[in-house]
Design an enzyme around this catalytic site. Structure first.
Site, mmCIF file in Angstrom:
data_model
loop_
_atom_site.group_PDB
_atom_site.id
_atom_site.type_symbol
_atom_site.label_atom_id
_atom_site.label_comp_id
_atom_site.label_asym_id
_atom_site.label_seq_id
_atom_site.Cartn_x
_atom_site.Cartn_y
_atom_site.Cartn_z
ATOM 1 N N ASP A 22 8.662 12.874 45.358
ATOM 2 C CA ASP A 22 8.542 14.207 45.955
ATOM 3 C C ASP A 22 9.800 14.643 46.687
ATOM 4 O O ASP A 22 10.120 15.829 46.705
ATOM 5 C CB ASP A 22 7.343 14.251 46.913
ATOM 6 C CG ASP A 22 6.163 15.008 46.305
ATOM 7 O OD1 ASP A 22 6.394 15.778 45.353
ATOM 8 O OD2 ASP A 22 5.036 14.838 46.773
ATOM 9 N N HIS A 53 2.176 23.844 40.461
ATOM 10 C CA HIS A 53 3.583 23.653 40.124
ATOM 11 C C HIS A 53 3.723 23.364 38.629
ATOM 12 O O HIS A 53 4.592 23.937 37.955
ATOM 13 C CB HIS A 53 4.180 22.487 40.918
ATOM 14 C CG HIS A 53 4.175 22.692 42.388
ATOM 15 N ND1 HIS A 53 4.647 21.747 43.282
ATOM 16 C CD2 HIS A 53 3.765 23.731 43.154
ATOM 17 C CE1 HIS A 53 4.520 22.198 44.514
ATOM 18 N NE2 HIS A 53 3.975 23.396 44.460
ATOM 19 N N GLU A 95 4.901 16.509 38.006
ATOM 20 C CA GLU A 95 3.795 17.295 38.540
ATOM 21 C C GLU A 95 2.483 16.996 37.818
ATOM 22 O O GLU A 95 1.405 17.145 38.405
ATOM 23 C CB GLU A 95 4.107 18.795 38.412
ATOM 24 C CG GLU A 95 5.465 19.242 38.929
ATOM 25 C CD GLU A 95 5.550 19.258 40.439
ATOM 26 O OE1 GLU A 95 4.686 18.644 41.100
ATOM 27 O OE2 GLU A 95 6.488 19.875 40.967
ATOM 28 N N GLU A 152 6.914 21.057 48.389
ATOM 29 C CA GLU A 152 7.349 19.674 48.162
ATOM 30 C C GLU A 152 7.839 19.049 49.462
ATOM 31 O O GLU A 152 7.640 17.848 49.706
ATOM 32 C CB GLU A 152 8.439 19.617 47.088
ATOM 33 C CG GLU A 152 8.018 20.110 45.708
ATOM 34 C CD GLU A 152 6.999 19.216 45.026
ATOM 35 O OE1 GLU A 152 6.547 18.237 45.632
ATOM 36 O OE2 GLU A 152 6.648 19.501 43.864
ATOM 37 N N TYR A 177 3.554 12.173 53.692
ATOM 38 C CA TYR A 177 3.600 10.728 53.494
ATOM 39 C C TYR A 177 4.052 10.025 54.776
ATOM 40 O O TYR A 177 3.539 8.964 55.131
ATOM 41 C CB TYR A 177 4.527 10.368 52.333
ATOM 42 C CG TYR A 177 4.170 11.069 51.043
ATOM 43 C CD1 TYR A 177 2.843 11.128 50.614
ATOM 44 C CD2 TYR A 177 5.140 11.687 50.268
ATOM 45 C CE1 TYR A 177 2.499 11.794 49.446
ATOM 46 C CE2 TYR A 177 4.799 12.354 49.091
ATOM 47 C CZ TYR A 177 3.485 12.406 48.690
ATOM 48 O OH TYR A 177 3.154 13.066 47.534
#
Length: 345
Positions: free
Chosen positions: A88, A222, A185, A118, A125
Site C-alpha cells: 500500500d 480502485h 487492488e 492509500e 496498519y
C-alpha cells in the site's frame, strides 16, 4: 516508444475537455459536466463517499484478543500486516505519478482521491499494530518487505514494473503499471484479507477485520477505476493493443497467481478455518475477475465462481448492486475518537 512529459498544470490555450488521457491536451480546468468520460464523475463520487479515518475503529477488544491468539496466528497477523504495508505504501506515490502524466483533469482528481485513500490504508496498519504490539514488534513487521525472502520474491516483478515506469514514463509502461495496479487492488491483498475475515468468523480481532473491510471496500473501487482507465487508454492508443501486450498480461497474471499461492501457503499454513487448496482457488477466482475487468478472458476456467462463499459476508460485491457497507454485516461496528495509544507508540 516516446517518453511522456509531465502534464502542464494550466494552459488556457488548450480545451477544457481533454483530447487524450495521456499525451493529450487540456487547459487544466476541470468541469465535471464537460469531461471526456462522463460516467467517471459517478466513480469520483463513490470514492469520496467512502471517506473514513483509521482511528474511527475501536481496537480495545483486539488488544485482549491478540494475547490469546495461538502463536501461528500472531505470527501470520504480523507478517500479513507487513505485506499489506509493503504494497500500500508505494500505491500512494504510484497514483500521484500516474496523475502527473495524465492530461485529463478528471483522471488527476480521481487519482488524487485514490492516493489519499492509500495513505489512510498505510496509516491504518500502523494504527492496528500500535494497538496490539510494542514499537519493536511494529518495526519488525514493517521491515518484512525488505528482509523476508518469500515476500521479496513475491514483490520482485511489481518492483521492477513500478520502477520502470519512473525511469521510462511511456504510455506502454503506464498501461503495464495499471495492469500491476489491478493485481494489487484485485488479487494481491486478498489472501491477507481472508486471514483477517477468518479470524472474525471465530469472533477474534474484530476491530482489525473491520478496518480491513474499510480498506477492502476502497480497493474494490480502485480496481474498478484502474481497469476502466486501462481500457480507455488502450482504446486511445490502438497501436498498443497487440497480441504481445495481451500475452504479457496473461504471463504476468499467471506468474503473480503462482507467487500469491506460494505466499499464502507460507503464511497461512496451519491456520484454523482456512483450507489452503480453497485459498488457491480463491486467488485464481480473483485473478479471473480482474482479467474480465481488463477486457480479457479468464485464465482459470474452473474458478469462475467464488469457492470461498463465506467471505462474501465481509466484503462488498464488485459485480452486483452496491449495498450500504453496514447493511450486509453480522458484526456491530463501533467508532472511537481514542487513538488507542497510537501517539504513545
Amino acid at each position: 516508444m516516446e517518453k511522456l512529459t509531465v502534464a502542464k498544470t494550466l494552459e488556457p490555450t488548450y480545451p477544457n475537455k481533454s483530447t487524450g488521457l495521456f499525451g493529450g491536451q487540456s487547459s487544466g480546468i476541470l468541469n465535471w459536466n464537460d469531461i471526456a468520460y462522463p460516467h467517471w464523475y459517478k466513480m469520483y463520487k463513490r470514492l469520496v463517499g467512502n471517506y473514513w479515518q483509521a482511528d474511527e475503529v475501536n481496537m480495545s477488544s483486539d488488544v485482549k484478543d491478540f494475547l490469546g491468539l495461538p502463536e501461528n496466528e500472531r505470527e501470520a497477523y504480523l507478517k500479513i500486516i507487513g505485506l499489506l504495508s509493503t504494497l500500500d505504501a508505494p500505491q500512494t506515490r504510484t497514483a500521484l505519478l500516474i496523475s502527473l502524466y495524465a492530461t485529463d483533469p478528471a483522471v488527476q482528481s480521481i487519482m488524487a482521491v485514490i492516493a489519499q485513500q492509500e495513505a489512510v490504508h498505510n496509516e491504518s496498519y500502523s494504527y492496528v499494530l500500535s494497538s496490539v504490539v510494542s514499537l519493536d514488534e511494529q518495526n519488525k513487521s514493517f521491515q518484512l518487505g525488505r528482509v523476508d525472502e518469500v515476500l521479496l520474491k513475491r514483490n520482485e516483478e511489481i518492483k521492477k514494473q513500478y520502477n520502470l515506469f519512473v525511469e521510462s514514463p511511456t504510455v506502454e509502461n503506464i498501461l503495464k503499471t495499471l495492469v500491476y495496479t489491478t493485481l494489487l487492488e484485485g488479487m494481491f491483498f486478498y489472501s491477507g484479507f481472508a486471514f483477517f475475515y477468518n479470524l472474525a468468523r471465530y469472533n477474534k480481532m474484530v476491530g482489525t477485520s473491520t478496518m480491513i473491510s474499510y480498506i477492502n471496500r476502497d480497493e474494490l473501487e480502485h480496481g474498478r477505476f484502474i481497469s476502466e482507465l486501462f481500457r480507455a487508454t488502450l482504446a486511445e492508443h490502438p497501436e498498443l493493443n497487440t497480441e504481445e501486450l495481451t500475452q504479457w498480461i496473461y504471463n504476468h497474471y499467471e506468474k503473480s497467481v503462482e507467487l500469491e499461492i506460494e505466499w499464502s501457503n507460507y503464511v497461512l499454513k496451519g491456520i484454523e478455518g482456512l483450507d489452503l487448496k480453497e485459498m488457491s482457488g480463491y486467488i485464481k477466482y480473483r485473478a479471473n475477475k480482474m482479467l474480465r475487468m481488463l477486457g480479457l478472458s479468464e485464465l482459470y476456467p474452473d474458478y469462475v465462481k467464488n469457492p470461498m462463499k463465506w467471505i462474501r459476508a465481509y466484503v462488498d460485491n464488485i459485480d452486483g448492486t452496491k449495498t450500504d457497507f453496514f447493511e450486509n454485516k453480522s458484526r456491530q461496528y463501533t467508532k472511537t475518537s481514542d487513538l488507542n495509544g497510537f501517539d504513545d507508540l
